[in-house]
Enzyme design. Structure first.
Site, mmCIF file in Angstrom:
data_model
loop_
_atom_site.group_PDB
_atom_site.id
_atom_site.type_symbol
_atom_site.label_atom_id
_atom_site.label_comp_id
_atom_site.label_asym_id
_atom_site.label_seq_id
_atom_site.Cartn_x
_atom_site.Cartn_y
_atom_site.Cartn_z
ATOM 1 N N ARG A 98 8.965 -7.218 -7.538
ATOM 2 C CA ARG A 98 9.198 -6.703 -6.178
ATOM 3 C C ARG A 98 8.633 -7.729 -5.205
ATOM 4 N NH1 ARG A 98 6.023 -2.809 -3.029
ATOM 5 N NH2 ARG A 98 7.347 -1.649 -1.556
ATOM 6 N N ASN A 137 9.032 -0.926 3.402
ATOM 7 C CA ASN A 137 7.809 -0.533 2.708
ATOM 8 C C ASN A 137 7.047 0.530 3.487
ATOM 9 O OD1 ASN A 137 5.655 -1.164 0.585
ATOM 10 N ND2 ASN A 137 4.497 -1.451 2.491
ATOM 11 N N GLU A 138 6.657 1.607 2.809
ATOM 12 C CA GLU A 138 5.793 2.653 3.372
ATOM 13 C C GLU A 138 6.118 2.901 4.845
ATOM 14 O OE1 GLU A 138 1.782 1.465 2.418
ATOM 15 O OE2 GLU A 138 2.152 1.550 0.254
ATOM 16 N N HIS A 166 4.445 5.651 -4.106
ATOM 17 C CA HIS A 166 3.312 4.760 -4.320
ATOM 18 C C HIS A 166 2.117 5.613 -4.718
ATOM 19 C CE1 HIS A 166 5.123 1.408 -1.550
ATOM 20 N NE2 HIS A 166 5.911 1.766 -2.559
ATOM 21 N N TYR A 190 -1.710 5.892 -5.418
ATOM 22 C CA TYR A 190 -3.088 5.410 -5.304
ATOM 23 C C TYR A 190 -4.026 6.624 -5.369
ATOM 24 C CZ TYR A 190 -0.991 0.918 -4.119
ATOM 25 O OH TYR A 190 -0.271 -0.246 -4.158
ATOM 26 N N GLU A 211 4.711 1.297 -6.379
ATOM 27 C CA GLU A 211 3.401 0.647 -6.337
ATOM 28 C C GLU A 211 2.389 1.578 -6.987
ATOM 29 O OE1 GLU A 211 1.804 -0.540 -2.580
ATOM 30 O OE2 GLU A 211 3.631 -1.575 -1.933
ATOM 31 N N TRP A 218 0.810 -3.067 -8.138
ATOM 32 C CA TRP A 218 0.447 -3.845 -6.946
ATOM 33 C C TRP A 218 -0.886 -4.511 -7.234
ATOM 34 C CZ3 TRP A 218 2.909 -5.021 -2.431
ATOM 35 C CH2 TRP A 218 2.146 -5.710 -1.498
#
Length: 464
Positions: free
Chosen positions: A78, A154-155, A221, A223, A250, A279
């Site tokens: 990516r 992105n985001e 994503h 996290y 991610e 990531w």
């Protein structure tokens, strides 16, 4: 008269609908595409992303990263791009990125990072502005549908007004299709990609239906929001139940907002056939340097996170399968450009590829031939590739052997199982590339060391 006009109008409408249907069918994506919860290649084979992100827009000279990422077994990279929030990546640079992906037999997920944290972070771009960037790159993206996924932004929303994500994403998808893009599109979640308010989850079906090609994959994503097994499995299950495609675009092993459960993320992705992209390769700052997978872009200096992602349980090396679009195809050399030159201090200078060393031509039943090529070389190290071609009959497995005469040694390998006995090397197919139809080809690659000379050995191939 009115009745007649209605009848005629209905007939014309039916004809127009038929014409439009045929037109849309003719324009339907022929490359990577969605089928239910799966991503398929044009030939119908399932493709499951396994790889990482590379911050190309901030480190444009680190072009050796593509080969290094591939050397650890990845099938996808990516690539972080910018349309102006940072130094813009022009069409020539993006074309070179695509060529580097193809040279290294990687599927290229191109993402526009300008939208990161829109509504909460100063300077963030809208999704509409991101589409403007992609439209400006259409000339270098058209025709790359087998190799490129477009991650629109992105985001694209922070934690302020994430509910606006739904209409903005639908609009972005619509504009991309109206502009003629046939690619698989990827859309990131709001809430800095983590969707903790479930805006993407709860509106994914309507967003997917808004795509006239039904060729959009959703990206979560993971996290600190995903710090328990229940949260990870619950989110993945929601998309599986809805029959919608999802990738983990991610994730990390640590983060400032909590401790992600990377073990569950990777094991659940593997068991469910969901793609994941860690990531990120190298170059992180701002207090999250621990997310670097290698130190200073050096593939020989894997961090603990890099070891976990690439070499650990359910990791990239043990689960990635190369896209079949590359089967039997030689690497595509990238067009030279100033940004393609590796940084002298960060990566080895490439030397011209050495002449390949072929084995005898494949014979009849259960025959095969192999060709050994040095694709890149630098002081003390090199990258090689062996292409295996079946003879006039299909084979179910192959073994390639050779003997080094100059003290070379293989240090890493992908798409084959390699054993060595002194200078003698034996490479055998892995589970997914042993079966070859008559005349079909596959290839495997490796990194090696050398000292003094790096002659090309003669190779032999045996098939079963």
């Amino acid at each position: 008269m009115r009745t007649r006009f209605i009848a005629v109008g209905a007939a014309l409408l039916a004809l127009l609908t038929s014409v439009l249907a045929m037109t849309q069918s003719a324009q339907a994506a022929t490359g990577l595409h969605v089928s239910g919860t799966k991503i398929l290649e044009a030939n119908g084979n399932q493709f499951i992303m396994r790889g990482t992100s590379h911050a190309h827009t901030w480190f444009p000279s680190q072009t050796s990263s593509f080969a290094n990422i591939k050397s650890l077994g990845a099938n996808t990279v990516r690539v972080v791009l910018s349309g102006g929030r940072w130094t813009a990546n022009a069409a020539s640079d993006v074309a070179n990125v695509i060529a580097l992906c193809k040279q290294n037999r990687l599927i290229c997920v191109l993402e526009n990072h300008d939208t990161t944290g829109y509504g909460e972070q100063s300077g963030a771009y809208t999704l509409d502005q991101a589409v403007d960037y992609w439209v400006g790159l259409k000339s270098v993206l058209t025709g790359q549908e087998n190799y490129v996924v477009i991650n629109i932004g992105n985001e694209p929303y922070g934690n302020n007004s994430p509910s606006a994500w739904t209409s903005a994403t639908k609009s972005a998808i619509g504009r991309m299709r109206a502009a003629g893009f046939q690619h698989l599109l990827m859309v990131d979640a709001p809430n800095w990609g983590q969707d903790w308010q479930f805006v993407m989850r709860d509106n994914a079906a309507s967003v997917f239906d808004s795509d006239p090609q039904k060729n959009t994959v959703f990206s979560i994503h993971m996290y600190g929001v995903f710090d328990t097994a229940a949260e990870v499995t619950g989110y993945l299950q929601a998309f599986q139940t809805a029959g919608l495609p999802l990738v983990i675009g991610e994730f990390g092993n640590m983060h400032s907002d909590g401790d992600p459960d990377e073990d569950t993320i990777m094991s659940q992705a593997q068991s469910r056939g969901v793609g994941y992209l860690g990531w990120s390769w190298s170059g992180n700052g701002g207090g999250v340097e621990y997310l670097d997978q290698v130190t200073n872009f050096n593939v020989s200096q894997l961090t603990s996170w890099g070891q976990r992602l690439f070499n650990g349980a359910n990791g990239v090396k043990s689960t990635a399968k190369e896209a079949t679009i590359y089967s039997g195809q030689p690497p595509v050399s990238p067009s030279p450009s100033p940004s393609a030159s590796p940084s002298p201090s960060a990566s080895p200078s490439a030397s011209p590829s050495r002449s390949p060393s072929p084995s005898p031509s494949p014979g009849g039943a259960k025959g095969c031939a192999a060709t050994y090529t040095v694709t890149n070389q630098w002081g003390g190290g090199f990258q090689g590739e062996v292409t295996v071609k079946a003879g006039s009959s299909a084979v179910s497995g192959w073994t390639v052997t050779w003997t080094y005469a100059n003290g070379q040694a293989i240090t890493q390998v992908w798409n084959a199982t390699v054993t060595s006995n002194g200078s003698s090397i034996t490479a055998r197919n892995v589970s997914y590339n042993g079966g070859l139809g008559a005349g079909a080809s596959t290839s495997f690659g490796f990194l090696g060391s050398w000292n003094g000379a790096n002659g090309v050995p003669a190779v032999s191939c045996a098939a079963s």
